[in-house]
Design an enzyme around this catalytic site. Structure first.
Site, PDB file in Angstrom:
ATOM      1  N   HIS A   7     -45.783  -4.399   6.261  1.00  0.00           N
ATOM      2  CA  HIS A   7     -46.582  -3.110   6.300  1.00  0.00           C
ATOM      3  C   HIS A   7     -46.019  -2.370   7.754  1.00  0.00           C
ATOM      4  O   HIS A   7     -46.058  -3.025   8.832  1.00  0.00           O
ATOM      5  CB  HIS A   7     -48.215  -3.334   6.469  1.00  0.00           C
ATOM      6  CG  HIS A   7     -48.658  -1.817   6.821  1.00  0.00           C
ATOM      7  ND1 HIS A   7     -48.800  -0.853   5.768  1.00  0.00           N
ATOM      8  CD2 HIS A   7     -49.183  -1.422   7.925  1.00  0.00           C
ATOM      9  CE1 HIS A   7     -49.453   0.125   5.977  1.00  0.00           C
ATOM     10  NE2 HIS A   7     -49.898  -0.105   7.428  1.00  0.00           N
ATOM     11  N   GLU A  67       0.885  -1.093  -0.138  1.00  0.00           N
ATOM     12  CA  GLU A  67       0.014  -0.081  -0.049  1.00  0.00           C
ATOM     13  C   GLU A  67       0.877   1.427  -0.129  1.00  0.00           C
ATOM     14  O   GLU A  67       1.888   1.538   0.817  1.00  0.00           O
ATOM     15  CB  GLU A  67      -0.789   0.095   1.026  1.00  0.00           C
ATOM     16  CG  GLU A  67      -2.002   1.377   1.250  1.00  0.00           C
ATOM     17  CD  GLU A  67      -2.666   1.676  -0.011  1.00  0.00           C
ATOM     18  OE1 GLU A  67      -3.367   0.807  -0.523  1.00  0.00           O
ATOM     19  OE2 GLU A  67      -2.401   2.639  -0.292  1.00  0.00           O
TER      20      GLU A  67
HETATM   21  C1  LIG Z   1     -16.574  10.464  -3.206  1.00  0.00           C
HETATM   22  C2  LIG Z   1     -16.942   8.832  -3.758  1.00  0.00           C
HETATM   23  C3  LIG Z   1     -18.035   8.484  -3.162  1.00  0.00           C
HETATM   24  C4  LIG Z   1     -18.167   6.866  -3.275  1.00  0.00           C
HETATM   25  N1  LIG Z   1     -19.307   6.269  -2.901  1.00  0.00           N
HETATM   26  C5  LIG Z   1     -19.615   5.196  -3.109  1.00  0.00           C
HETATM   27  C6  LIG Z   1     -20.492   4.518  -2.627  1.00  0.00           C
HETATM   28  O1  LIG Z   1     -21.589   5.170  -1.744  1.00  0.00           O
HETATM   29  N2  LIG Z   1     -21.020   3.198  -2.796  1.00  0.00           N
HETATM   30  C7  LIG Z   1     -19.661   2.380  -3.642  1.00  0.00           C
HETATM   31  O2  LIG Z   1     -20.104   1.110  -3.826  1.00  0.00           O
HETATM   32  N3  LIG Z   1     -18.797   3.082  -3.969  1.00  0.00           N
HETATM   33  C8  LIG Z   1     -18.627   4.205  -3.794  1.00  0.00           C
HETATM   34  N4  LIG Z   1     -17.386   4.795  -4.414  1.00  0.00           N
HETATM   35  C9  LIG Z   1     -16.587   4.141  -5.378  1.00  0.00           C
HETATM   36  C10 LIG Z   1     -15.634   3.399  -4.122  1.00  0.00           C
HETATM   37  O3  LIG Z   1     -14.856   4.050  -3.401  1.00  0.00           O
HETATM   38  C11 LIG Z   1     -14.606   2.372  -5.043  1.00  0.00           C
HETATM   39  O4  LIG Z   1     -15.173   1.610  -6.033  1.00  0.00           O
HETATM   40  C12 LIG Z   1     -14.125   1.327  -3.941  1.00  0.00           C
HETATM   41  O5  LIG Z   1     -13.323   1.871  -2.965  1.00  0.00           O
HETATM   42  C13 LIG Z   1     -13.231   0.229  -4.624  1.00  0.00           C
HETATM   43  O6  LIG Z   1     -11.972   0.620  -5.008  1.00  0.00           O
HETATM   44  P1  LIG Z   1     -10.795  -0.573  -5.445  1.00  0.00           P
HETATM   45  O7  LIG Z   1     -10.845  -1.614  -4.458  1.00  0.00           O
HETATM   46  O8  LIG Z   1     -10.662  -0.672  -6.747  1.00  0.00           O
HETATM   47  O9  LIG Z   1      -9.631   0.418  -4.848  1.00  0.00           O
HETATM   48  P2  LIG Z   1      -9.293   1.609  -3.884  1.00  0.00           P
HETATM   49  O10 LIG Z   1     -10.306   1.547  -2.876  1.00  0.00           O
HETATM   50  O11 LIG Z   1      -9.246   2.830  -5.007  1.00  0.00           O
HETATM   51  O12 LIG Z   1      -7.955   1.437  -3.488  1.00  0.00           O
HETATM   52  C14 LIG Z   1      -6.787   1.237  -4.137  1.00  0.00           C
HETATM   53  C15 LIG Z   1      -5.575   1.311  -3.409  1.00  0.00           C
HETATM   54  O13 LIG Z   1      -4.428   1.197  -4.082  1.00  0.00           O
HETATM   55  C16 LIG Z   1      -3.419   2.000  -3.606  1.00  0.00           C
HETATM   56  N5  LIG Z   1      -2.553   2.011  -4.635  1.00  0.00           N
HETATM   57  C17 LIG Z   1      -2.662   2.677  -5.875  1.00  0.00           C
HETATM   58  N6  LIG Z   1      -1.695   2.548  -6.589  1.00  0.00           N
HETATM   59  C18 LIG Z   1      -0.636   1.721  -5.525  1.00  0.00           C
HETATM   60  C19 LIG Z   1       0.712   1.252  -6.311  1.00  0.00           C
HETATM   61  N7  LIG Z   1       1.526   1.458  -7.525  1.00  0.00           N
HETATM   62  N8  LIG Z   1       1.300   0.844  -5.330  1.00  0.00           N
HETATM   63  C20 LIG Z   1       0.823   0.476  -3.990  1.00  0.00           C
HETATM   64  N9  LIG Z   1      -0.355   0.864  -3.826  1.00  0.00           N
HETATM   65  C21 LIG Z   1      -1.167   1.495  -4.683  1.00  0.00           C
HETATM   66  C22 LIG Z   1      -3.881   3.301  -3.262  1.00  0.00           C
HETATM   67  O14 LIG Z   1      -3.311   3.971  -2.561  1.00  0.00           O
HETATM   68  C23 LIG Z   1      -5.507   2.612  -2.588  1.00  0.00           C
HETATM   69  O15 LIG Z   1      -5.241   2.567  -1.085  1.00  0.00           O
HETATM   70  C24 LIG Z   1     -17.370   6.276  -4.156  1.00  0.00           C
HETATM   71  C25 LIG Z   1     -16.243   6.776  -4.703  1.00  0.00           C
HETATM   72  C26 LIG Z   1     -16.096   8.334  -4.428  1.00  0.00           C
HETATM   73  C27 LIG Z   1     -14.657   8.814  -4.999  1.00  0.00           C
END
Ligand SMILES: Cc1cc2nc3c(=O)[nH]c(=O)nc-3n(C[C@H](O)[C@H](O)[C@H](O)COP(=O)(O)OP(=O)(O)OC[C@H]3O[C@@H](n4cnc5c(N)ncnc54)[C@H](O)[C@@H]3O)c2cc1C
Length: 461
Positions: A444, A34
């Protein structure tokens, strides 16, 4: 320094951590990397903090409406203020518990080694994290995405927020201007309006959340405008500049529309995958034109031994889809269970108030498909629970295939819509005819109890 593992996981979003624990439990030696905040977007800058803030905004809204319910909130109701420092502290606390929970779970799981830093492919079997070289025959990418920064004239000369940086705000912006009238922009817009800011939403398209049906977009626009949010649609030519009052936004090339002057700017025009600095070219992993990693139905990339899960593969963009990607990868790898992305039914929520719960196809998608279909609709003014709660904005609609009698999709814009949608979703997963739900006796008074009634009043589309 070099270390060899059975599996490397890059990123601790919604798929990586449960996969690490599952693989380690199956006896594999796992490295997980991470580079920033454990738990990724959902935990730190997405779902959890935004829904926590939405809850504070709802409390403010209901406090203002207290008299509607016969509650005398005293003189405070007239001059009600939201303490943004406490709102932020509550949000930070809930987010931090989740973040710390993810990190400590990973660090305490036997067979899992946590690395902090930016991971980069050196080859199809080798990843570097600073000076450390990790090798494994299986590599899982869960790097998520980040906000798109649009190329707006003048943007380099002004300060702006994204969904990440606005998490640091502990004051009330006098006038928040939001560029982007889709899911993220609308949630922030209503929330800050309820906190007490003036809010203007500027959208390039001809309507809000253009992926939804026109009637849903229109109803949401009315709901937000009724709360005093200004909405500009069809803003084809957006430019920004510094202004004595904060920032000025030009929205039209023809200069017919006046400048919008606000104190703060939030950019909410979409997301892009974190794949540009991963060294994917060193491993030969293919991406599409927008940088999303190309995967097959079981999340495998074009390179054997490398999988991509979550937002970075472009199949989903939600917490529940990323978690489901973990389930699919684990089922295929460990359980000989051929689960697939294509088994998934589209489903998500929009967390304005009232919320929108969505499942399956929209009405416009059903129309485009050319199939023979039935539709049922019901205004929330005709839902007893909504009337009793004094929350009658919105409507629901459901679409059914006229031949197979299977449910094709539904939209529930109304109080409890994000929960009620699940009875529709589960009936769709069961591949049952709509009559099963029509004959089910729902509790309900609930919003869900009117879904069988609506199914009893279907009409040809
Ligand atoms: C404002 C907002 C509101 C949202 N609300 C909702 C909601 O209500 N419901 C819902 O289902 N979804 C919601 N989402 C979407 C949801 O947050 C994402 O779909 C979810 O977090 C899944 O992400 P992920 O598992 O793909 O990766 P992420 O959660 O984006 O995590 C990826 C991780 O990889 C790390 N990383 C990246 N590159 C590297 C690298 N090269 N080396 C090491 N680490 C790295 C990053 O630092 C991060 O910690 C929302 C998004 C936003 C922006």
């Amino acid at each position: 320094m070099a270390a060899s593992f059975d599996a490397i996981i890059i990123g601790t979003g919604q798929a990586g951590p449960p996969l690490a624990v599952r693989l380690a439990g199956a006896g594999m030696k796992v490295a997980i990397v991470e580079r920033k905040l454990f738990g990724g977007t959902c935990v730190n800058t997405g779902c959890i903090p935004t829904k926590t803030l939405v809850a504070s905004a709802y409390a403010a809204h209901m406090a203002r409406r207290a008299a509607d319910f016969g509650v005398d909130a005293g003189p405070g109701a007239v001059d009600m203020k939201v303490d943004m420092k406490r709102v932020k502290a509550r949000k930070d606390d809930i987010s931090a518990k989740s973040r710390i929970g993810v990190e400590s779970m990973l660090r305490s799981t036997p067979n899992v080694t946590v690395y902090t830093g930016s991971a980069r492919f050196e080859s199809a079997r080798e990843v570097s994290v600073g000076a450390v070289r990790l090798t494994a025959d299986r590599i899982f990418i869960n790097v998520g995405g980040r906000a798109v920064i649009p190329d707006l004239p003048g943007l380099a000369g002004v300060d702006y927020f994204t969904n990440s940086s606005i998490m640091g705000v502990d004051f009330l912006p006098r006038h928040l201007v939001i560029v982007g009238g889709s899911y993220i922009g609308l949630e922030f817009g209503q929330m800050y309006r309820r906190f007490g800011s003036e809010v203007t939403i500027v959208e390039m398209g001809s309507r809000l959340i253009h992926r939804e049906d026109e009637d849903v977009s229109a109803a949401i626009r009315e709901i937000l405008q009724a709360e005093g949010i200004r909405i500009y649609l069809g803003a084809e030519c957006i430019s920004v500049s510094k202004h004595a009052g904060g920032i000025a936004l030009g929205v039209s090339c023809s200069e017919v529309l006046p400048e919008i002057v606000g104190s703060h700017l939030l950019l909410a025009v979409g997301r892009r995958p974190n794949t540009n600095d991963l060294g994917l070219e060193n491993a030969g992993v293919a991406v599409d034109q927008r940088g999303y990693i190309t995967v097959d139905d079981a999340l495998a990339t074009n390179v054997p031994g490398i999988w991509a899960l979550g937002d970075c593969n472009g199949h989903g963009g939600f917490t529940h889809t990323s978690y489901n990607d973990y389930e699919i990868a684990a089922a295929n790898l460990l359980d000989h269970d051929p689960r697939r992305i294509s088994d998934r039914i589209t489903a998500y929520g929009l967390y304005i108030d009232p919320p929108l719960g969505r499942a399956g196809m929209t009405e416009s998608e059903v129309r485009k498909s050319g199939r023979s279909a039935l539709i049922g609709t019901r205004a929330m003014t005709r839902v007893g629970r909504a009337v009793e709660k004094g929350e009658t904005l919105g409507f629901m609609k459901i679409l059914v295939d006229a031949d197979s009698r299977k449910i094709l999709g539904a939209s529930i814009l109304g109080t409890g819509g994000d929960e009620a949608i699940h009875c529709v979703l589960d009936t769709m997963y069961a591949k049952a005819p709509y009559t099963v739900m029509q004959r089910a006796v729902h509790i309900h008074p609930t919003v869900s109890e009117l879904i069988p009634t609506m199914l009893g009043e279907l009409k040809p589309l």
